[in-house]
Write a protein that holds these residues in place. Structure first.
Motif, PDB file in Angstrom:
ATOM      1  N   ILE A  98     -15.318   1.185  22.666  1.00 35.87           N
ATOM      2  CA  ILE A  98     -15.465  -0.182  23.150  1.00 35.87           C
ATOM      3  C   ILE A  98     -15.390  -0.174  24.671  1.00 35.87           C
ATOM      4  CG2 ILE A  98     -14.494  -2.513  23.152  1.00 35.87           C
ATOM      5  CD1 ILE A  98     -13.260  -1.815  20.374  1.00 35.87           C
ATOM      6  N   GLN A  99     -16.428  -0.703  25.295  1.00 35.91           N
ATOM      7  CA  GLN A  99     -16.447  -0.823  26.752  1.00 35.91           C
ATOM      8  C   GLN A  99     -15.805  -2.142  27.169  1.00 35.91           C
ATOM      9  OE1 GLN A  99     -18.518  -2.874  29.000  1.00 35.91           O
ATOM     10  NE2 GLN A  99     -17.601  -1.820  30.731  1.00 35.91           N
ATOM     11  N   SER A 100     -16.100  -3.224  26.428  1.00 36.06           N
ATOM     12  CA  SER A 100     -15.481  -4.525  26.709  1.00 36.06           C
ATOM     13  C   SER A 100     -15.691  -5.461  25.526  1.00 36.06           C
ATOM     14  CB  SER A 100     -16.067  -5.161  27.976  1.00 36.06           C
ATOM     15  OG  SER A 100     -17.414  -5.505  27.777  1.00 36.06           O
TER      16      SER A 100
ATOM     17  N   LEU B 224     -13.004   2.691  25.681  1.00 38.01           N
ATOM     18  CA  LEU B 224     -13.597   3.770  26.466  1.00 38.01           C
ATOM     19  C   LEU B 224     -12.623   4.328  27.502  1.00 38.01           C
ATOM     20  CD1 LEU B 224     -16.212   5.374  26.944  1.00 38.01           C
ATOM     21  CD2 LEU B 224     -16.933   3.585  28.517  1.00 38.01           C
ATOM     22  N   ASP B 225     -12.245   3.553  28.486  1.00 40.16           N
ATOM     23  CA  ASP B 225     -11.348   4.044  29.531  1.00 40.16           C
ATOM     24  C   ASP B 225     -10.237   3.047  29.839  1.00 40.16           C
ATOM     25  OD1 ASP B 225     -12.938   2.152  30.727  1.00 40.16           O
ATOM     26  OD2 ASP B 225     -13.733   3.456  32.273  1.00 40.16           O
ATOM     27  N   SER B 226     -10.575   1.785  29.870  1.00 42.09           N
ATOM     28  CA  SER B 226      -9.589   0.731  30.092  1.00 42.09           C
ATOM     29  C   SER B 226      -9.872  -0.371  29.080  1.00 42.09           C
ATOM     30  CB  SER B 226      -9.683   0.201  31.523  1.00 42.09           C
ATOM     31  OG  SER B 226     -10.983  -0.228  31.810  1.00 42.09           O
ATOM     32  N   VAL B 227      -8.951  -1.301  28.999  1.00 38.26           N
ATOM     33  CA  VAL B 227      -9.083  -2.396  28.042  1.00 38.26           C
ATOM     34  C   VAL B 227      -9.586  -3.610  28.820  1.00 38.26           C
ATOM     35  CG1 VAL B 227      -7.873  -3.833  26.363  1.00 38.26           C
ATOM     36  CG2 VAL B 227      -7.204  -1.433  26.665  1.00 38.26           C
ATOM     37  N   ARG B 228     -10.822  -4.024  28.488  1.00 33.89           N
ATOM     38  CA  ARG B 228     -11.454  -5.136  29.203  1.00 33.89           C
ATOM     39  C   ARG B 228     -11.712  -6.301  28.254  1.00 33.89           C
ATOM     40  NH1 ARG B 228     -14.323  -0.668  31.005  1.00 33.89           N
ATOM     41  NH2 ARG B 228     -14.108  -0.249  33.222  1.00 33.89           N
ATOM     42  N   PHE B 229     -11.163  -7.461  28.641  1.00 36.45           N
ATOM     43  CA  PHE B 229     -11.398  -8.692  27.901  1.00 36.45           C
ATOM     44  C   PHE B 229     -11.912  -9.728  28.880  1.00 36.45           C
ATOM     45  CE2 PHE B 229      -7.824  -6.771  25.552  1.00 36.45           C
ATOM     46  CZ  PHE B 229      -8.413  -6.663  24.306  1.00 36.45           C
ATOM     47  N   ASN B 230     -12.990 -10.341  28.540  1.00 37.23           N
ATOM     48  CA  ASN B 230     -13.536 -11.426  29.342  1.00 37.23           C
ATOM     49  C   ASN B 230     -13.569 -12.654  28.450  1.00 37.23           C
ATOM     50  OD1 ASN B 230     -14.057  -9.541  31.452  1.00 37.23           O
ATOM     51  ND2 ASN B 230     -15.898  -8.920  30.368  1.00 37.23           N
ATOM     52  N   GLU B 231     -12.909 -13.700  28.915  1.00 36.44           N
ATOM     53  CA  GLU B 231     -12.862 -14.931  28.147  1.00 36.44           C
ATOM     54  C   GLU B 231     -13.454 -16.031  29.001  1.00 36.44           C
ATOM     55  OE1 GLU B 231      -9.594 -17.307  25.457  1.00 36.44           O
ATOM     56  OE2 GLU B 231      -9.101 -15.358  26.293  1.00 36.44           O
ATOM     57  N   MET B 232     -14.705 -16.355  28.699  1.00 31.99           N
ATOM     58  CA  MET B 232     -15.482 -17.294  29.494  1.00 31.99           C
ATOM     59  C   MET B 232     -15.516 -16.759  30.941  1.00 31.99           C
ATOM     60  SD  MET B 232     -16.097 -19.099  26.874  1.00 31.99           S
ATOM     61  CE  MET B 232     -16.476 -20.797  26.772  1.00 31.99           C
TER      62      MET B 232
ATOM     63  N   VAL C  31     -11.737 -20.122  15.928  1.00 30.25           N
ATOM     64  CA  VAL C  31     -12.878 -19.230  15.718  1.00 30.25           C
ATOM     65  C   VAL C  31     -13.615 -19.084  17.044  1.00 30.25           C
ATOM     66  CG1 VAL C  31     -15.036 -18.891  14.433  1.00 30.25           C
ATOM     67  CG2 VAL C  31     -13.069 -19.989  13.313  1.00 30.25           C
ATOM     68  N   THR C  32     -13.981 -17.842  17.348  1.00 29.56           N
ATOM     69  CA  THR C  32     -14.688 -17.557  18.596  1.00 29.56           C
ATOM     70  C   THR C  32     -15.957 -16.766  18.328  1.00 29.56           C
ATOM     71  OG1 THR C  32     -13.351 -15.547  18.872  1.00 29.56           O
ATOM     72  CG2 THR C  32     -12.625 -17.525  20.055  1.00 29.56           C
ATOM     73  N   HIS C  33     -16.890 -16.873  19.254  1.00 33.54           N
ATOM     74  CA  HIS C  33     -18.067 -16.005  19.284  1.00 33.54           C
ATOM     75  C   HIS C  33     -17.747 -14.952  20.331  1.00 33.54           C
ATOM     76  CE1 HIS C  33     -22.453 -15.366  20.782  1.00 33.54           C
ATOM     77  NE2 HIS C  33     -22.061 -14.374  20.024  1.00 33.54           N
ATOM     78  N   GLU C  34     -17.735 -13.688  19.937  1.00 32.41           N
ATOM     79  CA  GLU C  34     -17.383 -12.594  20.826  1.00 32.41           C
ATOM     80  C   GLU C  34     -18.513 -11.582  20.880  1.00 32.41           C
ATOM     81  OE1 GLU C  34     -13.514 -10.998  19.824  1.00 32.41           O
ATOM     82  OE2 GLU C  34     -12.681 -13.015  19.548  1.00 32.41           O
ATOM     83  N   VAL C  35     -18.646 -10.941  22.024  1.00 36.05           N
ATOM     84  CA  VAL C  35     -19.625  -9.882  22.192  1.00 36.05           C
ATOM     85  C   VAL C  35     -18.867  -8.597  22.503  1.00 36.05           C
ATOM     86  CG1 VAL C  35     -21.581  -9.028  23.541  1.00 36.05           C
ATOM     87  CG2 VAL C  35     -21.408 -11.469  23.007  1.00 36.05           C
TER      88      VAL C  35
END
Length: 188
Positions: free
Chosen positions: A117-119, A40-48, A105-109
């Motif tokens: 993609i927002q995040s 969308l505007d920035s690249v956001r990754f949240n890992e735990m 393997v990960t579970h991602e949202v």
């Protein structure tokens, strides 16, 4: 699929699964423009509990770092729940195979807004051997520090050069027994 990614998502609504598949395709082909074009505007990754936000340009270094290891991502499962995509994702690359001997393997949202993609949130590690990962990483870092100090610090450098040094460290470590045997034979 690349043509779908090139379309302006604001003009034509593309379904979420297509966006997720285009994202994975971009990662697998190391296509930076395709990947950042999906956000969308920035690249956001949240890992735990670890949150990272990059400008699209600021994400380039991390993307290049990851690309050096020749990653292969696969969506193993995809579900649309509560207006979010829940993905089961496998990642395999030279670094991961070295550190844990198999893909993790990960579970991602994946949260999508306005066709972008927002995040992406890694909410759970489904197949990740932390003990083996840490043990192999420590052995590599300690061996490199002792035998190739010129590469020291590679583990913290998430740039393309850092990944190249990481790859070199893995190669040297993997060949350490052959080098030792050659040195022993030449001294006889």
């Amino acid at each position: 699929m690349y043509l779908l990614v090139s379309c302006d998502f604001n003009k034509k609504e593309i379904d979420k699964e297509t966006i997720a598949k285009a994202y994975i395709h971009g990662l697998n082909t190391s296509n930076y423009d395709q990947v950042v074009g999906l956000f969308l505007d920035s690249v956001r990754f949240n890992e735990m509990d670890y949150r990272r936000t990059f400008s699209k340009q600021g994400y380039r270094d991390l993307f290049q770092w990851d690309s050096v290891f020749r990653p292969k991502y696969a969506i193993l499962e995809i579900k649309d729940k509560d207006n979010e995509l829940h993905l089961k994702v496998s990642k395999k690359c030279d670094r991961i195979l070295f550190l844990q001997n198999k893909p993790f393997v990960t579970h991602e949202v994946m949260k999508i807004e306005e066709g972008k993609i927002q995040s992406i949130d890694v909410v759970e590690y489904l197949d990740f051997n932390d003990d083996l990962w840490v043990r192999n990483r420590e052995q590599l870092v300690n061996w490199v520090s002792e035998h190739h100090p010129e590469l020291d610090g590679f583990i913290y450098d998430q740039t393309k050069l850092g990944a190249q040094n990481f790859t070199k460290a893995m190669e040297l470590y993997g060949n350490r027994n052959n080098v030792a045997a050659e040195q022993e034979n030449s001294s006889k």
